[in-house]
Write an enzyme that holds these catalytic residues in place. Sequence first.
Site, PDB file in Angstrom:
ATOM      1  N   TYR A 177     -77.958  -2.966 -40.985  1.00  0.00           N
ATOM      2  CA  TYR A 177     -78.343  -1.627 -40.538  1.00  0.00           C
ATOM      3  C   TYR A 177     -77.101  -0.756 -40.532  1.00  0.00           C
ATOM      4  O   TYR A 177     -75.961  -1.239 -40.440  1.00  0.00           O
ATOM      5  CB  TYR A 177     -79.063  -1.616 -39.195  1.00  0.00           C
ATOM      6  N   THR A 178     -77.306   0.556 -40.628  1.00  0.00           N
ATOM      7  CA  THR A 178     -76.178   1.477 -40.757  1.00  0.00           C
ATOM      8  C   THR A 178     -75.558   1.862 -39.426  1.00  0.00           C
ATOM      9  O   THR A 178     -74.400   2.282 -39.390  1.00  0.00           O
ATOM     10  CB  THR A 178     -76.620   2.760 -41.465  1.00  0.00           C
ATOM     11  N   GLU A 193     -78.512  -1.680 -47.095  1.00  0.00           N
ATOM     12  CA  GLU A 193     -78.332  -1.032 -45.802  1.00  0.00           C
ATOM     13  C   GLU A 193     -79.636  -0.342 -45.408  1.00  0.00           C
ATOM     14  O   GLU A 193     -80.294   0.288 -46.245  1.00  0.00           O
ATOM     15  CB  GLU A 193     -77.204   0.002 -45.857  1.00  0.00           C
ATOM     16  N   ASP A 204     -75.799  -6.767 -37.052  1.00  0.00           N
ATOM     17  CA  ASP A 204     -76.889  -6.196 -37.850  1.00  0.00           C
ATOM     18  C   ASP A 204     -77.558  -7.223 -38.763  1.00  0.00           C
ATOM     19  O   ASP A 204     -76.899  -8.156 -39.211  1.00  0.00           O
ATOM     20  CB  ASP A 204     -76.383  -5.002 -38.681  1.00  0.00           C
TER      21      ASP A 204
END
Length: 341
Positions: free
Chosen positions: A111-112, A174, A232
């Site tokens: 994830y960003t 992402e 993440d």
Amino acid sequence: MRKTLYIIGLSMAVFSCTSQQNAKKKQYIPKTPSVQPKTAVKTTSEKPKPKVTTEHGVEFFTTNIANPANNDNTASYGSIVSAKPAGYKVVKTYFPAIAQNFRQRYLILHYTALPDDKSITVLTQQAVSSHYLVNNTGDNQIYQLVDENKRAYHAGVSAWRADKNLNDTSIGIEIVNTGYITDASGKKIFAPFDDAQIKKVASLVKDIVSRYQIPATNILAHSDIAPTRKQDPGPLFPWKKLYDEYQIGMWYDEAQKQGFYDLATSTDFQSKYNDPAFIFNVQTQLQKFGYGLDLSGKWDDATKKTIEAFQYHFRPENYDGIMDAETYAVLQALVLKYSLK
């Protein structure tokens, strides 16, 4: 006297001639072998290879002629890149060799921790990148940022099983998500993922793993390959949903997990928790499954973070970094199912 010498000389001359004649008679003269014409060896004709196609001066080869059972694949999902040595011509008379496979062996999900616009800026303008970015704007678009044949800078220092530095062998995806905040007790509170966004992720992953023959054991979270550094895509990323509905990634068999759980709870699981032998066993099982973890025999920081990363992926209801009976049973079931694959 003169007559006697004449007779002796004549005798010697006769003897010499006779010896030379005998030598000539005994001289071996090799026979010239007769050359027989060889029978032509029949060779099986090679199966004709599909031709390299050319579009606007760019060459492509999109057919696999190798054996996929050996993980060999000659198909190219982009243009063929060739050398152009000065003064010489590179030809593809014997192209392609069948002994080759894909560089892309892993797929890593992230994830960003940023909103859409900032995610785009960071991933395109700074020293970090991914092959794809899945936005959260409700449209049907997925942004490609890096050619699949090139390395994106998304994994960093990383390891899984025998492989390290997974930027070299992976495709990175992402996903726009704000990540987590920490509450007053220090617990990480993660942001959920949008259902429409997960559908995009699933479709994209299916396409990539199908083309590159990426096994389930190599579809991983960033936290799996860098557990001491990364969280993440976190515990709210729906790994089980992807496994159940899209046949993506790994998941344990419930019956096997329950069997290991019953066995653990039938013994005094808690009493051996701090036993170095038990800790060493847990670390060994985590390492056997794939995590890059040293076997210290202690509940050190690296081990706790690795357990937490494992829980993000496979036991998201509780991600406290403690190896309780439930987490232990899940780990045992996964090792049983995937350790040799």
